[in-house]
Design an enzyme around this catalytic site. Structure first.
Site, short mmCIF file in Angstrom:
data_model
loop_
_atom_site.label_atom_id
_atom_site.label_comp_id
_atom_site.label_asym_id
_atom_site.label_seq_id
_atom_site.Cartn_x
_atom_site.Cartn_y
_atom_site.Cartn_z
N HIS A 76 14.53 22.33 -24.53
CA HIS A 76 14.06 21.04 -25.06
C HIS A 76 12.60 21.21 -25.46
CE1 HIS A 76 13.52 16.78 -25.60
NE2 HIS A 76 12.45 16.82 -24.84
N ASP A 102 9.46 19.72 -27.15
CA ASP A 102 8.80 18.52 -27.65
C ASP A 102 7.90 18.84 -28.83
OD1 ASP A 102 9.71 16.44 -25.86
OD2 ASP A 102 8.64 17.54 -24.29
N ASP A 135 16.27 13.29 -24.16
CA ASP A 135 15.02 12.87 -23.51
C ASP A 135 14.53 11.45 -23.80
OD1 ASP A 135 13.04 13.39 -21.67
OD2 ASP A 135 11.65 14.24 -23.11
N HIS A 170 9.61 11.61 -29.80
CA HIS A 170 9.63 10.64 -28.68
C HIS A 170 8.40 10.70 -27.78
CE1 HIS A 170 11.97 14.20 -27.30
NE2 HIS A 170 11.31 14.02 -26.18
ZN LIG Z 1 10.93 15.41 -24.69
#
Ligand SMILES: [Zn+2]
Ligand SMILES: *[C@@H]1O[C@H](CO)[C@@H](O)[C@H](O)[C@H]1NC(C)=O
Ligand SMILES: *[C@@H]1O[C@H](CO)[C@@H](O)[C@H](O)[C@H]1NC(C)=O
Ligand SMILES: *[C@@H]1O[C@H](CO)[C@@H](O)[C@H](O)[C@H]1NC(C)=O
Ligand SMILES: *[C@@H]1O[C@H](CO)[C@@H](O)[C@H](O)[C@H]1NC(C)=O
Length: 963
Positions: free
Chosen positions: A63, A65, A187, A406
C-alpha cells in the site's frame, strides 16, 4: 482487513450502485455472464483451485501512499527514511525481479502515480519483462487510478479525472491486460456511495475496501454478512522481516490452519482471501516470496495427511471470480459507510474539515483545470505554444490527481507534505494560465499580456489597484450563461465599466473592510473594491472595459449599526438589532419565511479523558463537551447598501468576522466567513463551526451530498443497517458535505451550498452546523505525529475565508435551485485582466457552444484526448423524481454542440474512458440499455442525438475538425 462486494447490476448505472456485502468484503458481479478476456491475463490467468477444499488466496500487495508522512517524491525515491522507511522504486524493482523467478508468484499494484514514474526510468529489457508479467496475469493492476482517492472530501469530477489519468496510462502501456478488474480502497477512512457508483460505471467487477465502522463490522461478522479479507496476522506477515526460519515450522503451519479454518467459519464460500503485505512493503520482495513459498509448500503438504486447506498465490480478481462461480445471493446495501469509527470515541469525522485552505485550493484548482481543458480544445494547437509561451494542462492534471489521494485533500498529511501538494497545484496552475492566455489570445485576437489575480478574495491585485484603464475577461466553463459578481481591488472612487457593446454597466465602489485589511496584511494596499455584475455566455467569455473617472467625492462609508433588513426582488433577510445577528430569511417569490439565527461557536477539542485517551486530531473529531462555546453573543456591525450589493459586516471578535451579502439579482444569500488565526494560547484546541438555528421542523433528518452528486438522507443517532449505540453525540453525527447540506419540513427547505468539502451535521431539530476550521494542540495517534495547527503565511496561525450560500425554497422546487447553484460554485468563472486599451478589432464576446445546453445537462468534461480527438462527458445532473421539471430524460445533439468545431465522429466509452462502451457492454453489462455506440459518424442524423437519463454520465470520444 475487510472487503465488500459490489453488484454491478444495470441499475447501478443510473441510480445508486447496489452493493452486496459479504462479511465486509464488497465485491461486484457481472450479471450472470462470466467475464471474458481476449488474452491470458485477467480471469483466464487465474490459478486452479480445489473445489472440495478451503482455498486460501494469498494476495501479495503493497500500500503506497501518494504522499502522507513524506511527499510523493520522497516516497518514490526513498528519501527521508528517518521519517518513515519507504522507497517505492525499490519495491517495484524488487517485486519484478522476484516475480520472474517463479511463474506461480503473483503481485498486485495499485497506484499508477508511482508506477508511471518507475516505468519511465526502465530500459527496454525490464519493460519487456514487465509486459510479459502483465500479459500472463502475474503482475496485475488493481484500482489503477493515479492514486487511491479519498472518499469523504473529494468531488466526483476530480475523482473521475484522476481515475481516467491512471487508467489511460495503463491502457496505453499494456492494452487490455493493463485494465484493472477490481477497485481496491483498503485504506480510505469511510466509503462514499458515489464512489461505488462511479466504480460500477467504470466497469469494475468488484470493489474491495478496508475500513468500516466497528459496530457495523461486528454485526456483519455475527450474521455472516461479510467476507473476510484477512490481513495476515502478525505471525504470518511480520511487518519488516517476515523470516520463517526463526519460527518453528510445525507451530507455524498449525497456527495458519487454525486461523484459516476459523475464518472459513465466517464465510459463505470455500474461498478466503489473505492480503500479504501492507504500507510500503516489498522493498525486500525476496524475503516475502521465499517465506510465502515455504508457507504454501508446507501447508499444502498437510493435504496428504487429510488437511482440507489449499493455499495459493492469487489476486483479488481471481478470488472475485470464485465468488461469482459460487452463484450465491448476497445482501444488498443502499446507504454508505460514513461516518467511520474504529472505537467508541474514535470517530474519523475531523478530516471532513481538516486543512480547509488546502481543501478550497484543491476545489479552485479543479475549476481551473476544467477551464484549461476546455480552452485547450477551443483554442486549438496554439494554446500549448503561443504568444504567451508554452503552456499545458498535463501538469495541473497530475497535480490534481495526486491531490485526490486519501492523505492529500483529506488534510491528514504532515504539514510539509500539505505544502508540497499546494506547491504542485500552484505549478500546475501556472502552466494552465499560460495555456489559457494563449487560447484567449487566439479566440479574441488580442495578444496583450493577461494577469490572473489569485487573491481577489482578500482584495489583492496590483494591476487593478494601480490601473487607470484595464479590461476584465470573464470565462465561463458552464454550458449555460452565468451572472457573476466581479470584485476588484482599486484605489479610485469612481469607475466607468462598459460591456462589449459599449453600454455602461452598473458598478459601485466600496471600501475594503478592516477585517479584509487584517487578513491581507502587507500583501496589498487597495483602499476600495469595484463591484459589478458580469454576464458570461456558455463555454465562453465576455470582456468588460474599466476606466477610472475623475475623482468624485468618496462613497459614503459604511454606516455603523445593524439595519432592520436587507432585501432584493427575491429575498429578504432580517437582523436582530440588539445582537446584530441574522433573525429571519424570507423567499419573497414563494412568500415563505423561516426564523434563522446564525452564529459562530467552537468545540473544545478533547486531549483524551478517563473514558478514552483519544484526542481530537487531523483525522478524529472528539469535542470534550457536546455544548460548543459561543464566540460572541453579539456582533459589531456596519452596513453598506447600494444598487449592486447590500452588505452587513459583522465582527465577532478579533479572529471571527462575516459579511452577510445580498446581490441585487440573487436568489441566494451569501455568508462570507473569515476565521483565524484561531487562538490557542488558552491551551484549548478549537474546532470552529457556523451554526444556523431555524424554525424548520426537521424531525431528526438532514441531507448531505455524496462526492458532490447524489444526496443521502441522514438521521441523527441512527444508521440504516444496524442499531447504533451512539457514544459521541456530536462527532458521531457528522457527515461529509462536499457541496451542499439541507434540512426541510413539509413546506420549507433551507439549503446551504459550500465552497469546499467540510463536515456538517444537524445536532438539534431545525439546526444545521458546518465545521469551518480546526486548530489543535495534540496528535490523534493515527500516524501523522503532528498536531493539526497550520501556521499560515505569517506563522501565527492560518486564517481561512470562505462562503456559504443559503437558499430557502419549497422542498419540491429545491433541487431546481441547489443543483445549478452547486454547479456554479464548483465550476467558477475564470477572471483575467489586461492593462490599458485593447486593440480595436479585439473580439469581446465568444461562446464555444452553438446554444446553451438544457438546464438538466452538465458539461462535465471537454478535454483534448489526442491530436484529433476530444473527450466529452455529458451528465444529467438531477436524480429521479428530484425535480418536477428536470428529472426527465434529456437529449443533446452532438453535431450541434460546438460553435467553432465540427464533430465528425463519435465513439462511446466507459466512464473512465479506458474501454469502448460496446466492448464493455458485451463483457460486463449484459441485458443493459442496449444502445448501439456510434462509430465514426456513420448512420442517420438521429445517431448524433444522445439521451441522458437522470444522473447518467455518458462519455464520448469525438473526432473533431475546425469548422
Ligand atoms: Zn493509505
Ligand atoms: C445459479 O443458481 C440459480 C438458483 O439460484 C440456478 O437457477 C442457476 O442454474 C445457477 N447457475 C449456475 C451457473 O450454477
Ligand atoms: C492605494 O492607496 C493606499 C492607501 O492610501 C496606498 O497605501 C497604496 O500605495 C495605493 N496603491 C497604489 C498602487 O497607489
Ligand atoms: C463610459 O464609457 C462609455 C464608452 O466609452 C462612454 O460612452 C460613456 O460616456 C462613459 N461614461 C462616463 C460617465 O464617462
Ligand atoms: C487502449 O490502448 C490500445 C493500445 O494499447 C488502443 O488501441 C485502444 O484504442 C485503447 N483503448 C481505449 C478505450 O482507449
Amino acid at each position: 482487513m475487510i472487503s465488500v462486494l459490489l453488484k454491478m447490476a444495470a441499475a447501478a448505472i443510473t441510480a445508486a450502485a447496489v452493493l452486496l456485502l459479504l462479511c465486509g468484503a464488497v465485491v461486484g458481479f457481472p450479471t450472470g455472464q462470466a467475464p471474458r478476456s481476449s488474452s491470458d491475463c485477467g480471469y483466464k490467468s487465474c490459478p486452479a483451485t480445489q473445489p472440495a477444499m478451503l482455498n486460501v488466496h494469498l494476495v501479495p500487495h503493497t500500500h503506497d501512499d501518494v504522499g502522507w508522512l513524506k511527499t510523493v517524491d520522497q516516497y518514490y525515491y526513498g528519501e527521508r527514511n528517518d521519517i518513515q522507511h519507504a522507497g517505492v522504486q525499490y519495491i517495484l524493482d524488487s517485486v519484478v525481479q522476484q516475480l520472474q523467478e517463479d511463474p506461480a508468484r503473483r503481485f498486485i499494484y495499485v497506484e499508477t502515480a508511482f508506477f508511471f514514474r518507475w516505468w519511465r526510468q526502465q530500459g527496454v529489457r525490464t519493460r519487456q519483462a514487465v509486459t510479459q508479467l502483465v500479459n500472463e496475469g502475474r503482475l496485475e493492476f488493481v484500482n489503477g487510478g493515479w492514486c487511491m482517492s479519498d472518499e469523504a472530501t473529494t468531488h466526483y469530477s476530480a475523482v473521475i479525472d484522476q481515475m481516467t489519468l491512471g487508467l489511460r496510462f495503463l491502457n496505453d502501456t499494456f492494452g487490455a491486460c493493463g485494465r484493472p478488474r477490481v477497485a481496491w480502497h483498503i485504506d480510505p477512512f469511510g466509503h462514499a456511495r458515489e464512489h461505488a457508483s462511479m466504480f460500477a460505471q467504470m466497469g469494475y467487477d468488484g470493489f474491495f475496501f478496508g475500513r468500516l465502522d466497528y459496530q457495523d463490522k461486528k454485526k456483519r461478522m455475527v450474521e455472516k454478512d461479510m467476507e473476510m479479507l484477512w490481513r495476515a496476522s502478525e505471525s504470518l506477515a511480520p511487518p519488516d522481516d517476515p523470516n520463517l526460519e526463526d519460527y518453528n515450522l510445525d507451530t507455524m503451519v498449525k497456527k495458519f490452519l487454525k486461523t484459516a479454518n476459523d475464518q472459513a467459519a465466517l464465510y459463505r464460500t470455500n474461498h478466503i482471501i489473505m492480503t500479504m503485505g501492507s504500507d510500503f512493503q516489498y522493498e525486500n520482495a525476496n524475503l516475502w516470496y521465499k517465506n510465502m513459498d515455504k508457507l504454501i509448500r508446507y501447508v499444502n503438504a498437510q493435504q496428504s495427511q487429510g488437511s482440507k486447506v489449499n493455499v495459493l498465490y492469487s489476486t483479488p480478481s481471481c478470488y472475485l471470480q470464485e465468488l461469482h462461480r459460487a452463484n450465491l445471493t448476497w445482501s444488498v446495501k443502499t446507504d454508505d459507510f460514513f461516518p467511520y469509527a474504529d472505537n467508541a470515541h474514535d470517530f474519523w469525522t475531523g478530516y471532513f474539515t481538516s486543512r480547509p485552505a488546502l481543501k478550497r485550493y484543491e476545489r479552485i484548482s479543479n475549476s481551473l483545470l476544467q477551464v484549461c481543458n476546455q480552452l485547450e480544445v477551443l483554442g486549438g494547437l496554439i494554446s500549448r505554444r503561443g504568444p504567451h509561451g508554452d503552456g499545458d494542462s498535463e501538469t495541473l492534471r497530475r497535480a490534481m490527481a495526486v491531490a485526490q489521494h486519501h492523505d492529500a485533500v483529506s488534510g491528514t498529511e504532515k504539514q510539509h507534505v500539505a505544502n508540497d501538494y499546494a506547491k504542485r497545484l500552484a505549478i500546475g496552475s501556472a502552466h494552465c494560465q499560460v495555456l489559457v492566455s494563449n487560447a484567449l489570445s487566439k479566440l479574441s485576437g488580442s495578444d496583450a499580456p493577461r494577469v490572473y489575480c489569485e487573491n481577489l478574495n482578500i482584495s489583492v491585485c496590483p494591476l487593478t489597484e494601480s490601473g487607470h484603464k484595464f479590461s476584465v475577461t470573464v470565462y465561463n466553463p458552464l454550458s449555460r450563461s452565468v451572472s457573476w459578481a466581479v470584485r476588484l481591488p482599486v484605489n479610485g472612487t469612481q469607475y466607468n465599466v462598459t460591456d462589449p457593446s459599449g453600454r455602461e454597466v452598473d458598478c459601485q465602489v466600496l471600501p475594503v473592510s478592516q477585517s479584509t485589511q487584517d487578513v491581507r496584511r502587507d500583501r496589498g494596499y487597495a483602499r476600495n473594491q469595484l463591484v459589478f455584475q458580469a454576464e458570461a455566455p456558455p463555454l465562453g467569455f465576455r470582456t468588460y472595459s474599466v476606466s477610472l473617472l475623475p475623482s468624485r467625492p468618496p462613497q459614503p462609508p459604511p454606516r455603523p449599526g445593524t439595519p432592520l433588513y436587507l432585501q432584493n426582488k427575491f429575498l429578504k433577510v432580517t437582523f436582530d438589532p440588539d445582537t446584530g445577528l441574522l433573525s429571519s430569511l424570507s423567499n419573497l417569490e414563494t412568500k415563505q419565511t423561516v426564523q434563522l439565527k446564525q452564529n459562530f461557536y467552537w468545540y473544545n477539542a478533547s486531549v483524551g479523558n478517563k473514558e478514552s485517551s483519544q484526542p481530537s486530531g487531523a483525522y478524529i473529531f472528539r469535542p470534550n463537551s457536546s455544548t460548543p462555546v459561543v464566540i460572541s453573543l453579539t456582533a459589531k456591525t456596519q452596513t453598506l447598501q447600494n444598487s449592486v450589493v447590500q452588505e452587513v459586516w459583522q465582527q465577532f471578535g478579533p479572529w471571527v468576522s462575516q459579511v452577510v451579502r445580498l446581490y441585487q439579482d440573487s436568489r441566494e444569500l451569501e455568508l462570507e466567513w473569515t476565521v483565524g488565526p484561531v487562538p490557542v494560547h488558552d491551551g484549548f484546541g478549537k474546532e470552529v463551526i457556523s451554526r444556523l438555528d431555524t424554525s424548520i421542523n426537521s424531525s431528526g433528518l438532514f441531507y448531505t451530498d455524496s462526492n458532490g452528486r447524489e444526496v443521502l438522507e441522514r438521521r441523527r443517532d441512527f444508521r440504516p443497517t444496524w442499531v447504533l449505540k451512539q457514544t459521541e453525540p456530536i462527532a458521531g453525527n457528522y457527515y461529509p458535505v462536499n457541496s451542499r447540506v439541507y434540512i426541510k419540513d413539509a413546506e420549507q427547505q433551507l439549503t446551504v451550498v459550500t465552497d469546499r468539502s467540510q463536515g456538517g451535521s444537524s445536532i438539534r431539530d431545525g439546526s444545521l452546523e458546518i465545521m469551518l476550521h480546526r486548530r489543535l494542540l495534540v496528535d490523534d495517534y493515527r500516524g501523522v505525529a503532528e498536531p493539526l495547527s497550520e501556521p499560515g503565511e505569517y506563522k501565527d496561525g492560518l486564517v481561512v475565508r470562505g462562503r456559504l450560500l443559503l437558499a430557502l425554497t419549497t422542498p419540491a422546487a429545491a433541487a431546481d435551485t441547489h443543483r445549478p447553484l452547486a454547479e456554479a460554485q464548483v465550476l467558477q468563472p475564470l477572471v483575467s485582466l489586461q492593462a490599458g486599451d485593447l486593440p480595436h478589432n479585439t473580439l469581446l464576446e465568444f461562446s464555444g457552444l452553438q446554444a446553451a445546453l438544457p438546464p438538466a445537462v452538465h458539461l462535465l468534461t471537454v478535454s483534448q484526448w489526442d491530436r484529433d480527438s476530444v473527450l466529452l462527458r455529458l451528465e444529467h445532473q438531477f436524480q429521479i423524481k428530484e425535480s418536477q421539471t428536470y428529472s426527465q430524460p434529456v437529449t443533446v445533439n452532438l453535431k450541434k454542440l460546438f460553435s467553432t468545431l465540427e464533430v465528425v465522429g463519435v465513439s462511446e466509452m466507459s466512464l473512465a474512458a479506458n474501454q469502448w462502451k460496446d466492448e464493455m457492454t458485451r463483457m460486463d453489462w449484459k441485458g443493459n440499455t442496449g444502445e448501439k455506440p456510434l462509430r465514426q459518424g456513420q448512420g442517420d442524423p438521429s445517431a448524433w442525438e444522445v439521451t441522458l437519463k437522470p444522473m447518467e454520465i455518458r462519455t464520448f470520444l469525438l473526432l473533431m475538425h475546425p469548422r
